[in-house]
Structure formats: structure tokens, C-alpha cells
Design an enzyme around this catalytic site. Structure first.
Site, PDB file in Angstrom:
ATOM      1  N   ASP A 280       0.804  -1.238   4.518  1.00 19.00           N
ATOM      2  CA  ASP A 280       0.205   0.231   5.212  1.00 19.00           C
ATOM      3  C   ASP A 280       1.214   1.365   5.062  1.00 19.00           C
ATOM      4  OD1 ASP A 280       0.245   1.796   6.940  1.00 19.00           O
ATOM      5  OD2 ASP A 280      -0.228   1.288   9.016  1.00 19.00           O
TER       6      ASP A 280
HETATM    7  C1  BGC Z   1      -1.572   3.936   9.576  1.00 22.34           C
HETATM    8  C2  BGC Z   1      -3.116   3.575   8.163  1.00 22.34           C
HETATM    9  C3  BGC Z   1      -2.994   4.412   7.367  1.00 22.34           C
HETATM   10  C4  BGC Z   1      -2.376   4.906   5.921  1.00 22.34           C
HETATM   11  C5  BGC Z   1      -2.661   6.056   5.681  1.00 22.34           C
HETATM   12  C6  BGC Z   1      -0.559   5.071   8.377  1.00 22.34           C
HETATM   13  O1  BGC Z   1       0.657   5.436   9.746  1.00 22.34           O
HETATM   14  O2  BGC Z   1      -0.988   2.896  10.158  1.00 22.34           O
HETATM   15  O3  BGC Z   1      -3.913   3.379   9.170  1.00 22.34           O
HETATM   16  O4  BGC Z   1      -4.652   4.612   6.393  1.00 22.34           O
HETATM   17  O5  BGC Z   1      -1.161   5.608   7.401  1.00 22.34           O
HETATM   18  O6  BGC Z   1      -3.197   7.235   6.573  1.00 22.34           O
END
Ligand code: BGC
Length: 749
Positions: A280
Site C-alpha cells: 500500500d
Molecule cells: C489506499 C489504497 C490505494 C492507495 C493508492 C492508499 O491510501 O489504502 O487502497 O490503492 O492509497 O491510492
């Protein structure tokens, strides 16, 4: 939706699928294409691929290798142009393909060709209980992703809904592991048919936003296996997902992006995952631990990209001998295998896709139309009978509120988002006058930052006071109209990633508004638009008609109007339990939310309705619940035999009769109880479901198959799934609390 060509070539499918464990075959019709071993002069052709990949790696410098393993912009790794290796490009996400983000900040890139279809959020899709619509969603959004040249779509988001307060409940599917996996698999197959990888997130045990950056989640092994992991496992073994996203939080003391147990032991060794694990954004904490414990690609938030853990720090550790270069090669190889599988290196024959098309808007419509849940309909007030109706009051900020963007989480920049008010304008005859009154204001007290989903403990703090003149205007509109419809609930600024809600209370003073409107016009329909449960007990008692809708995509307003007016017979069912009060929910009853440094899921396997049903706590609306404009009856429930061995498949058949005045769809739900178990079991567990269309006055024979192994529980001592011999009761109904027929079977060793 046009017929989809299976784009996945035999070769690329083979690279991944042949090595995934196939021993747990399901009867689900939507599956990746059968793979065939391709050989050349008796040698499996994967070797040719492997040697091509190995020879590419042999040509790379350590700087080039690490460039493939970390973000070199917000949503892409680094290309190696001299070797013809492109960037690995990614985009969110669950609501559709996200607008283009700047290369080095979270700001929008400001393109004018990055519009996309806004699809219903996860809760809406789950409420359809329709696996074919999940496949349709996957194929449709997959076509959009490839049209935008994305290799990886950061979706589906499939964490289990443990608490009704969860900030991302709207994005996730359900509280139930069986429904979760049955929706996850066809979604992934649909996306990946377009030469786009899914990135199944957030692996795993990421069930709250509070302290998500560091909270250490403790779950006993049985609950982990039975509740939190089944959809992730099915994503690997039944759908051959190409990538997974490592979550922010810790699990049993180790961050998920460096968790050897979860990434190496369970995901790869046990389940046979051959794809890549992407972190993530900014979820990595230690170069060596992540490299050794199975994380392939580090993505992150703005800082110089060479400062990522997998950038200069990794190069330095290889040069100083702390990390072997061969260990880096393992990850590079996986990324290259993915690129070949997606045809992103040799892109001959790669899918082209399409985006922002009428076809895709209609896909979004179909999902939205089946997601709307009719909670209450006294005296068959709905659908609205327009005879004699000259005016309709449309009340509430949510009648106009758009949800494609909002809050902290990823959204979609779309050319079309039909609001509920526009939906009614589109569908009502001109003879009906709409009297609109906003009724309440969406206001926050913890400043503008909160509207953007400021990472606070309790999320946006709302101002829950009505403006007297607006209330007056709403009452006047309700009084002077034949029918009133209130659009209330929440929105994506309030329900947001990065924070959980502080309570289940309806924000912005809406409860008072609804009560006042109900007092002046008994012919009032209350529509709640939200992604997660709210405390609507009082409203539910006072109103005679109650509808639930979701952050429901580009065509959400049209779908909702069609349900209200009877062009569509509602068939949505709640994918989670609506509690009467927060304290009734398991994580809250056990005081085990949100924890601090760590959180212990003390309710164990009793998540969602498993808790309510086992502890005999009446929910406001149960899991699986939703009315129709017609009535259905189940009869003739039978199994093909009365005793089974553990490797057999139970055939369950029954009749669904439509006894009312409308044709419509019903979701037949099969729950199983094990009354004689030696171990703790929930009162009942969902083990099968089918959405069936039955014409008015007709009946239909339905057959479901239930592999006996679905009845297994996870034995922590033996570290394996066991089916206890003995008596089981199969229960057929249309919610976890409305069982109409039962049949008893015996399981023998
Ligand atoms: C989220 C993810 C997301 C990523 C990119 C993170 O803060 O938890 O679900 O895909 O950001 O935007």
C-alpha cells in the site's frame, strides 16, 4: 454489454495458473479459461519465457533492477528503455479508473482525457448478491483500465466489514466470507480478461482505519482462516489474481508488507500465489525485512523516489552484501513474469479496451438497479402510483450530492453522475411538478481539512444543526405536495478512507428533518444513501416506506428513480447487518474496537450475523434482508441424498414461486447449522445463494451445489480444515433471520 473475448492467452495464463493449486475446484461458472500446457519439441514453453526473463535480468544493473521494484512516480515503476521494459502502470480502484494523478504529488494531473465511468461502490455491488453482475463490473472496468494504459487496477477491496463504523465500509463488500469470495472471483476474472492485473487489497486484517498505520491486529488462527482470508484465498486459487496489495497495519507483531507468515508461508507456499505483492502507498518500513519476507514492489507517497526503501537503500544493501543480489532478482523476475503475462512488454495482441462509453454507463446502471434495498413498504405504498399525483417534494442535500469524488479515498472523474433528483426529473412525466428543498446542509466543524478526510481519530466532525429557514422550506414543500421523498444518509466526504466514524448517528441534523417532514406528510418515502450502517431505528419506526441506496455510480439516480417508480422491482439485499445500536455489534459488544497500539478481535469467528444469530440479539435489519414489490415462497427443499462423505457434493433443489403482482428477482440463501458440533460454531453460516428471476405467478426449480468441504471448520491444532461427521441442518430463506424451509443431512467420514 458485448460478448467478451477471452483475451488471456494460453501462454500467459499458463505462466500463472498452472502453478496455482487447483485442488479446490468450485462449481462457480465464471472462471478463468482452462489452461493447457504448451510445449515446443517436448519442452514446456514457460522455460523459453523463463530463459528470456533470466537473460534480461542478466543484462540489468542493480540500479535498473531496483527501479523496477519501487515507485518512480506516484503510480508507476521505472522503465528500462534500453531493454524495452516499460513502466508498470497502476491506477485505483474500486469505484472505477481513477483520474490521472501527477507523477510526483497527489494532485490531479489535470488531463482532459481521463474521464471514466463511475461504478457503484463495493457495498452496492455486494447488495446485488449477483455474481454475474460482479463479472460484468470486472469486465467493464477492466476495459476502461486498459484503455487508459494501466497494467494494474488497484481493486477489488475485499476486507471483511468488522465494525459498522469502518471508514471504508462503502468500498468493501460484506461481513460474510462466503458472499465475499463469491463476488471476488468473477470480478477478478472479468478484469484480468482485459490484460490488466487486479491488485487484491488490503492483504490482510485491515478492518479499521483508526491507527491503520501501526495498529497490531491480533486474530486467532481459526477466525483468520474462516472469516478474514477466504476471499483472498479464492482470489489466488479460483481466479488466479495477478497481484495483491500489502496492507498498512501490523499482523501479530509484523507489518503486513514484511510479514513472512502472511506473504511467504500462507500466500505463496500454502496457496501457491505466483503474482506480485505491491505495498500500500507508504506501507513499507524496512528494506531487508520486506525483501526477505515477500514484498515485490514498494509504492509510496511523495518524497524523492530514490529515498524509497527499495531504491538507494536497497542498492546500498546489495553493494555492502547485506542483501544478496539473487534475492533482488527473485522480485524482478516476478514483475517481468507479470509484464509478459499482461503483454505489456511485447504488446502484440494486447486488449485495447474502451472507456467512458454508453455501454459502460449501462453496465453501471444494471449493477445499481439490482443494488437498491427496500427496507420497509407498508401498505405497498411503493412503487409510487402516479394516478392523481401532481406534485412531489424532493427534500434533502443528498438529492443533489455527488459521490464520484470526495473524502480521502480514490474516486473517479466522470462525465456522468446522475443524482437522485436528476433521476426523478428524467423519469417522471412532465405533468408532475417537483418541489425541491435542500433541507439540511453538509457542514463540518473541524475545518476544510476534515472535508478532505483529514487523518484524525474520529474523522470529519459534523455540524448537526438545521437552519430554521431551510427546515421551514422543506416542511412547506412536503405539506404542499402529494408525495414527499427525503434523500438523506451520508456521502463520501463523511464516510472516508483514513478515519472511522465516531458514531452511527445520521449527520447534519437529518433525523430531526426526517421526523418533521413525516409529521406533515404521511405520504413520505425515506431514502437513505450511504455505504455503511447508520442508526435508523427511530426513523424506521416512524416512516412507512424506507429505501437504502449506495454511492451508486454514474447511473445511480436513474436506477433509484426506476425503483421508486416501479420500472425496476427492487432485489437488493443487505450485505451486512444493520444493528439497532452500535453496542449490539460484536466488535463493540466485546469492547475490542479500535484498540490502540494493538487490537484484539475477541469476538473470534462471530463476526456480523454470526454474532447476532448466535447470541440471539435482534438486529434492526438482518444480513441478507431486502423486500420486493412481489412475494416469493420457497417449497420442495430437497437434497439428492441424505448422507454424504466429506469429499462429496450436496445437490440442493427447491422451488421459488412468485406469488405477487410483479415479476422480479429473489435471492435464495442457504445457511447451514451444525447443532452437534464439538467446537464453537455460529448459529448458522451462509453456504450458498442464488439470485433467480421469476415471472409473476410462475415458479422455478432451483438447483444449488454445496461441496461438503464448505462445511469444514479450521482446526488450529491440526492446522487444517476438518468436516465434523454428524448432523447438519440446511436452512433456506431470504435473510439470515427469515428461514422458510429446512432439511437435515448426515455427514460420514
Ligand atoms: C489506499 C489504497 C490505494 C492507495 C493508492 C492508499 O491510501 O489504502 O487502497 O490503492 O492509497 O491510492
Amino acid at each position: 454489454m458485448k460478448k467478451h473475448v477471452m483475451y488471456m492467452t494460453v501462454l500467459s495464463a499458463f505462466l500463472f495458473a498452472s502453478s496455482c493449486k487447483q485442488n479446490e475446484k468450485e462449481t462457480e461458472p465464471i472462471k478463468p479459461k482452462e489452461t493447457v500446457e504448451v510445449t515446443y519439441q517436448g519442452v514446456p514453453i514457460t522455460n523459453a519465457y523463463d530463459s528470456k526473463i533470466d537473460s534480461l535480468i542478466a543484462l540489468m544493473t542493480i540500479e535498473e533492477k531496483t527501479g523496477m521494484l519501487h515507485g518512480n512516480s506516484m503510480f508507476a515503476t521505472k522503465a528500462i528503455e534500453r531493454l524495452g521494459i516499460p513502466e508498470l502502470t497502476m491506477a485505483d480502484g474500486p469505484l472505477g479508473v481513477r483520474e490521472e494523478i501527477s507523477r510526483d504529488s497527489w494532485a490531479a494531473a489535470g488531463w482532459d482525457n481521463d474521464f471514466a465511468t463511475y461504478y457503484p461502490a463495493g457495498g452496492g455491488l455486494a447488495a446485488t448478491w449477483n455474481t454475474e453482475l460482479s463479472y460484468l463490473f470486472g469486465t467493464s472496468v477492466g476495459e476502461e483500465a486498459i484503455a487508459r494504459d494501466k497494467d494494474v487496477l488497484l481493486s477489488p477491496a475485499i476486507n471483511i466489514i468488522r465494525t459498522p463504523l469502518g471508514g471504508r465500509t462503502y468500498e468493501y463488500f460484506t461481513e460474510d466470507p462466503f458472499l465475499n469470495k463469491k463476488l471476488t472471483v468473477p470480478f477478478i476474472v472479468g478484469v484480468q480478461e482485459n490484460d490488466v492485473a487486479v491488485c487484491v487489497k488490503h492483504y490482510a486484517a485491515n478492518n479499521q482505519e483508526t491507527h491503520r498505520d501501526y495498529v497490531d491486529v491480533q486474530i486467532d488462527e481459526r477466525a483468520l482462516r474462516e472469516i478474514y482470508l477466504p476471499a483472498f484465498k479464492a482470489a489466488v486459487q479460483e481466479a488466479q489474481a495477478y497481484s495483491f496489495m500489502g496492507a498498512y497495519n501490523k499482523f501479530r507483531g509484523e507489518y503486513l508488507c514484511e510479514n513472512g507468515y502472511m506473504l511467504n508461508d500462507v500466500l505463496r507456499d500454502e496457496w501457491g500465489f505466483k503474482g506480485i505483492v505491491i505495498s500500500d502507498w507508504a506501507a513499507v518500513h524496512d528494506t531487508k525485512k520486506s525483501i526477505e519476507n515477500g514484498l515485490d514492489v514498494e509504492m509510496g507517497t511523495p518524497k524523492p523516489f530514490n529515498e524509497f526503501y527499495y531504491a538507494d537503500a536497497l542498492i546500498e544493501k546489495v553493494k555492502s552484501g547485506v542483501i544478496a543480489e539473487a534475492d533482488v532478482d527473485v522480485h524482478v523476475k516476478r514483475v517481468l513474469q507479470l509484464m509478459f503475462s499482461l503483454k505489456s512488454i511485447d504488446d502484440a495482441g494486447r486488449a485495447k479496451g474502451s472507456i467512458n462509453t454508453e455501454d459502460h454507463f449501462q453496465d453501471a446502471y444494471k449493477i445499481a438497479a439490482e443494488s437498491v434495498v427496500l427496507l420497509k413498504n407498508e401498505n405497498n405504498q411503493l412503487p409510487i402510483k402516479l394516478d392523481g399525483v401532481k406534485s412531489i417534494a424532493v427534500i434533502g442535500n443528498n438529492a443533489k450530492k455527488k459521490n464520484a469524488l470526495g473524502g480521502f479515498g480514490a474516486g473517479v472523474k466522470t462525465k456522468r453522475e446522475v443524482t437522485p433528483l436528476e433521476g426523478l426529473q428524467n423519469r417522471l412525466p412532465e405533468s408532475v411538478t417537483i418541489n425541491y428543498a435542500e433541507g439540511y446542509l453538509e457542514r463540518y466543524s473541524n475545518d476544510e481539512k476534515a472535508k478532505l478526510g483529514d487523518i484524525t481519530l474520529n474523522g470529519p466532525v459534523t455540524i448537526d444543526k438545521l437552519e430554521p429557514d431551510m427546515l421551514e422550506e422543506a416542511i412547506k414543500a412536503a405539506k404542499s405536495s402529494d408525495v414527499a421523498i427525503i434523500f438523506a444518509g451520508s456521502n463520501r466526504d463523511y464516510e472516508t478512507e483514513a478515519s472511522d466514524r465516531a458514531s452511527l448517528k445520521l449527520p447534519f441534523g437529518q433525523e430531526e428533518l426526517i421526523e418533521k417532514v413525516l409529521e406533515v406528510n404521511p405520504n413520505t418515502i425515506v431514502v437513505i444513501i450511504a455505504g455503511a450502517p447508520f442508526d435508523i431505528q427511530n426513523i424506521s419506526q416512524k416512516s412507512s416506506v424506507l429505501i437504502w441506496s449506495w454511492f451508486n455510480g454514474s447511473e445511480g439516480g436513474n436506477a433509484l428513480a426506476d425503483v421508486i417508480l416501479g420500472n425496476v422491482n427492487p432485489s437488493g439485499k443487505l450485505p451486512w447487518t444493520m444493528p439497532k445500536k452500535l453496542e449490539d455489534s460484536p466488535a463493540h459488544a466485546t469492547h475490542s474496537f479500535p484498540g490502540d497500539e494493538s487490537v484484539n478481535y475477541t469476538e473470534g469467528i462471530l463476526v456480523g450475523y454470526r454474532w447476532f444469530d448466535t447470541k440471539n440479539i435482534a438486529p434492526l435489519y438482518p444480513f441478507g434482508y431486502g423486500l420486493s414489490y412481489t412475494n416469493f415462497e420457497f417449497s420442495d427443499l430437497k437434497t439428492n441424498k441424505s448422507t454424504y462423505k466429506t469429499d462429496e457434493v450436496i445437490q440442493v433443489s427447491f422451488k421459488v414461486k412468485n406469488t405477487g403482482d410483479f415479476s422480479g428477482k429473489e435471492v435464495a440463501q442457504l445457511y447451514v447449522s451444525d447443532p452437534e458440533s464439538y467446537v464453537e460454531k455460529a448459529a448458522k453460516e451462509l453456504k450458498g445463494f442464488k439470485k433467480v428471476f421469476v415471472k409473476q405467478g410462475e415458479d422455478q426449480e432451483v438447483v444449488m451445489t454445496l461441496p461438503v468441504k464448505e462445511l469444514a471448520y479450521y482446526n488450529e491444532v491440526k492446522k487444517s480444515w476438518l468436516v465434523e461427521p454428524g448432523t447438519y441442518i440446511l436452512k433456506l430463506g431470504n435473510s439470515s433471520r427469515h428461514i422458510e424451509k429446512e432439511v437435515v443431512i448426515e455427514i460420514h467420514k
